[in-house]
Design a protein around this motif. Sequence first.
Motif, PDB file in Angstrom:
ATOM      1  N   ALA A   1      -8.219   1.719  -6.405  1.00 32.86           N
ATOM      2  CA  ALA A   1      -7.443   1.060  -7.076  1.00 32.86           C
ATOM      3  C   ALA A   1      -6.041   1.586  -7.464  1.00 32.86           C
ATOM      4  O   ALA A   1      -4.950   0.900  -7.547  1.00 32.86           O
TER       5      ALA A   1
ATOM      6  N   ALA B   1     -11.850  -3.203  -6.746  1.00 29.07           N
ATOM      7  CA  ALA B   1     -10.924  -2.213  -6.173  1.00 29.07           C
ATOM      8  C   ALA B   1     -10.799  -2.526  -4.608  1.00 29.07           C
ATOM      9  O   ALA B   1      -9.696  -2.607  -4.041  1.00 29.07           O
TER      10      ALA B   1
ATOM     11  N   MET C   1      -6.480  -4.596  -9.906  1.00 32.93           N
ATOM     12  CA  MET C   1      -6.272  -3.088  -9.889  1.00 32.93           C
ATOM     13  C   MET C   1      -6.817  -2.623 -11.417  1.00 32.93           C
ATOM     14  O   MET C   1      -7.622  -1.563 -11.445  1.00 32.93           O
TER      15      MET C   1
END
Lengths: 492, 84, 251, 505
Positions: free
Chosen positions: D385, D465, D345
Amino acid sequence: MNTLFPFALAIPEGIYFSAFLVFLFLGVILFLNILRQKEGRYAFPAAVHVAAGVLAILARDIMTLLVAWEVLAFSAFILIRGTGTARGRRISLRYLVIQVTGGVFFFFAALLHFGETGSLVTGILVPSAQPFMVAAILIKTATMPVHFWLTQAYPSVELSITPLLSVYTTKVGVLTAAQLIWISPAGFPVLAWLGAGTAVGAVILALLQHEARKLLSYHIVSQVGYMVAGIGLAAGFSAMAATAGMFHLVTHTLYKALLLLVAAQAVHHRGHEDLTRMGGLGSRRPLLLLCGIIGAAAISGVPFTSGYASKYLLKEASQAQPLVTYLLYAASVGTGLSFIKFTHLLFFNRANPPSSDPSKTRAPSMVPLVLVAGITVLIGLFPHAVPGVPRRAFFTPSSLLSALLPLAASALLWMVLKKRLTRPATTVGRAGTGAGGVHATDTRAKPFPGKAHAPGTRLRRGARTLHNLGPQAQVLLFLLVLAVTAGLLWPR
Amino acid sequence: MALDIAFYLILAAILVSAFAAIHVRGHLNAVIILSVFSVLTTVKFTFLQAVDVAMAEAVIGAGLMTALFVTAISKTRKRTWRAR
Amino acid sequence: MESPVIRVFLTRLTAGFLCLLLSLGFVVLLLDAGRHRAQTIPTQMEEPYTARSVAETGSINVVTAILMDYRAFDTLGEATVIFASVAVAAAILGKPGSPSNRTMGLLSRRQLSALLPLFFIFPLFVIFHGHLSPGGGFQGGVSLAVLVILIHVAFGDRFGEEVIPHRILALSEYGAAIGLVGIGFVGIFQGSAYLANVAAGFPRGTAGTLASGGVIPLLNLLVGMKVAAGLSSIYVHLAGHEAENVPEKRR
Amino acid sequence: MNHLPVLVVVIPVAGAFLISLVDTVRPAFKSTAALLVATAHSTTLVAAAYRGMTGPALLYSVGEWIAPVGISLMVDSFSAFFLLLLAIGHLASALVRIESGDRSEWARKSAALIALFFAALSGITVTADLFNLFIFVELATVCSIGLIARKRHPGSAVAGFVALMAATISGALLLFAVLVLYVATGTVAMPLVAQAAPDLPAHLHGMATAAIIVSFGIKIGLVPMHFWQPRTYHAAGTTVAAILSAFGLKIHVYALLRLLWFPLQAPVVLPGVYSILLVMGMVNILTGHSMAMIERNLVRMLAFSSIAHVGYILLGVAAAGRIGGSAAVYAVAAALFHTGMHTLMKSALFWSGHRLIHLSRSSRIMDLGGIAWRAPGSIIAFSLAALAIIGIPPTGGFASKWFVAMAQQALLPVLVIGAGTVISLVYYGRFFLIATRRDPPDSFPAPHPLSLRPRLQTAVVLALAVAAVMAGTRDVQVRSLLLRAAEGLVDQADFVGPALIGRGR
């Protein structure tokens, strides 16, 4: 260990099946309505919103339900922020934060439930998880102390979006409550009391509103209070109450969407939301008038409407708690009064006839209204046709009487309070939005006392300054932490 | 015996030079005293028969580091010579 | 940036006191640790090294045997640290440009030009005799770097750049480093482990002669080259750096 | 003998030299060389990780010198997990950082420095020798300082200096701990230290532990020692900050865990240390999130978010240490899950933020108004994300938080996790609102002429992501991997014992 996200889905049965049908039907109708309005940028989030709402009622495990909650919240966030104004953005962020806070409570409850049972299948939660779930439900259903997100957000979005928003979010909260909660500490139906209190309180606030969609938003809060009361009564008091609450969900979702569509048409014509400066639509647009009256009658519980049937069931179920019943009656009186006002100001008020000729509206815009109104009427006439509704005699003389009494009280009150309720907003000020609102001065001119004195500024500045420490001070801190850690780990 | 005394004298001198390097005025002076410190440390290591380490200390501490420090200071254009 | 409260505590006195306290604590703990080991582990850890190193590696100098054979992987890491710091110096200081032409006086230059060839004997000796006498690649390499710096200081940076161009320094550093890593692979190809010495088939030789210790002299040479080139290119970057970021402040 | 453990370190080291050589001889091929090195390194890492995950622990003696005299390396399932993260990291950062014609000295050296940085991180992950660990930690420090201190960037020299001071103290404390352990046990080989650890005097053991906690606490930004991080990340720029925060920080977490569990035997000898870590974790979450909320700069906001997420990892770790026994495996697995998720992330956030900042030439959040419409791919990756990092189901971030919360024995840490979720929603939501504003300023400044390859970068970031989001719905597969990795840390049957000593040549 089970999988965290089993994504168990199933077509529900009984009254839930009719809720599913309503969700599906209104989702399609309102989505097409949005598309017709050429609001292309809303198409994707609206579709996601509808899908999440349907997912919520199909979910057979807690995690999927939580996913549906969050997707609903985020898609609604996108829909709300679409207005693009600074105020809209602020409101949307507030909306999102409060929704996700509810989601976090849900998370806690799911965590505790999972920790004790090791299962995430939908069912009544373990006792330790219930309080968290109740907190989540209160937020999601906009029960009274935390209702503000709804009444702020719904009136401030685009006209075609409000009906869609009104369909899912709060209703999914009610659904979740019906499936997961069974709470009555020491024999006291907390949820029933909160729901009934909300039903009354929100109606009182609704009476003070002058903006069309704001008034309707307060009524959403009030009507959802009915449902919450029904769910709360289900816990050991009346098994039928949950069904009654769900039935009210079905009927209310339909007629509230109808009312909001009517309001959207009216506001679209007049270009503003102030009810006291509207009027005269009735003679120009009879179809709209018909739909409006159907909606208003349904929400007020006039006999042979859908609202009558569901409210009848609810009151029947609340026999065990007479005080709750009385509160619901009181709310009925207020609702009736409020919608007499609504209908009057919108359609019959001769003080402000519309300037432009509204008869030129294209017919397609009325299609969704007519569809929804038709279904509402059908449910009202044949409540047994709805899947899952228990076999009752809905139209006995005594029940008709008990429904007409509050309406008569409303009519009486209308006679007394008509002038006061229909007074133009400018002279009343922004009454009703909160305590002390009776002052005639415009309090919006200076909403904040000024940035320099905003609370917490000093704290923020201090925290920021602290994070610019120089290297020497940092080294000192390192050594300090070393000393403290060493002291803690020194053998005793 | 005499060697022992000499060893402790060198240890004391190391301490003194270390403090002097911190407290002396001017960066250049401090750098020079630091190189003195390195030389004394070299001697100490030799006393302790760690000739490898002594050699490393001599070339790095006394030689290379001093040169780099002096160059760096000369690049700061006299600004910090008399400050402090 | 710092608040005055902190500044009061950051006087030199406090700092000195803290340093003293810390170092005292360290010393006491280390002495304690030594006492603990003396009680529990009778044999000394160093024994395997001192007893076995000549036989196993062919190097008389135990320190070099440890550095270049037993724990040669550490040495590779250290050499890489030097490479990294050269890169960091280059990254921060930028391209070496505008070498100054300041030189020492004529007398010094004359003397140095006569003596300089002799100066090179010491580092080369230290590098080549790393496995026989104290010293090794590191020490010899640093001495070489110091000599390069001496040339720059004495005869001016421009002359230094002409004699030993920066490009050559960089290339010899990279070449030596790649050689260092590459020699390790010989062990793998010989069916032994990475950076293996005698086990990989390098001749042990007769202990005490120049051609002994297997791969150790070669490693010493490469490390010396790399260290010398790396450290002197740090100096070149530093000397060629224009101090444009320093604000002018005259009193 | 399987040479993967040493190849994992040596290949990028040689690669870094090679990149420098190519840069000196043929500068045009530098990016290609960097990409080649990254690919080779990642392949090796994946091979080593696969071997470590599937088989018994892989031991390697450099130079064929057995543990007490030589240096040993090992790859077990625990380090294999982190090697996997590094594989992702090196390849992704090489792809993201392919440049077009920046001829500044920093840009020239940074490719080699990144390769070296990943070499050092791999070294930290595979080594079974305390002093070797120290050397690789120092190597990582030097490389990161070089990456931070960009020339001609205001404040970067100061930030580099501050980071250097922090790293110096951290290194000194680590060296001190290694020294104490060496003097007390007579060895620096981790298995042998682990054997001797239970017999160490309590105060020596405690002091070494305290020094190690503070040393790595500085690196990973435990709360009173985190002050250098936001400033450093801000000065370093987003591409480098992603590498430092998403990968460098995680490997230091690995080192802390490995040292606590393995050589120090803390769950058995010194369980009190985990209570400290628990408190630190909660403080980290609250401080990090609330500072991020009042932050006005995107990069600093993300840096504070990193500090908060270290707290989540620590909560899992602390729970593991406090439970002890085989139940600890689940808690460690939860901490590892969050570690992996945060890696994905945060790298996605930083690298997509890079594009936005690059376009608007400012990292102040207020200057980024409406920037989303100019870089839709980046904002989509950023939002995905962000959803994951906030912890919205069914993303991987939610699943990892779920497992960390499940591992807790007390209610308070769980409440802190919930509070952190809401606060992080506020600041990510605010950024999203500002970035997607409909009324952008009339004209953005022209973007900086030197740019990384936007399409490639967007593709990489989107992949990261999406991986972070998808990991949540694949939690069964992910969890078996994580449990295997956690077993490597908790059950060290492979190492404690005569594993390294008894093996003759």
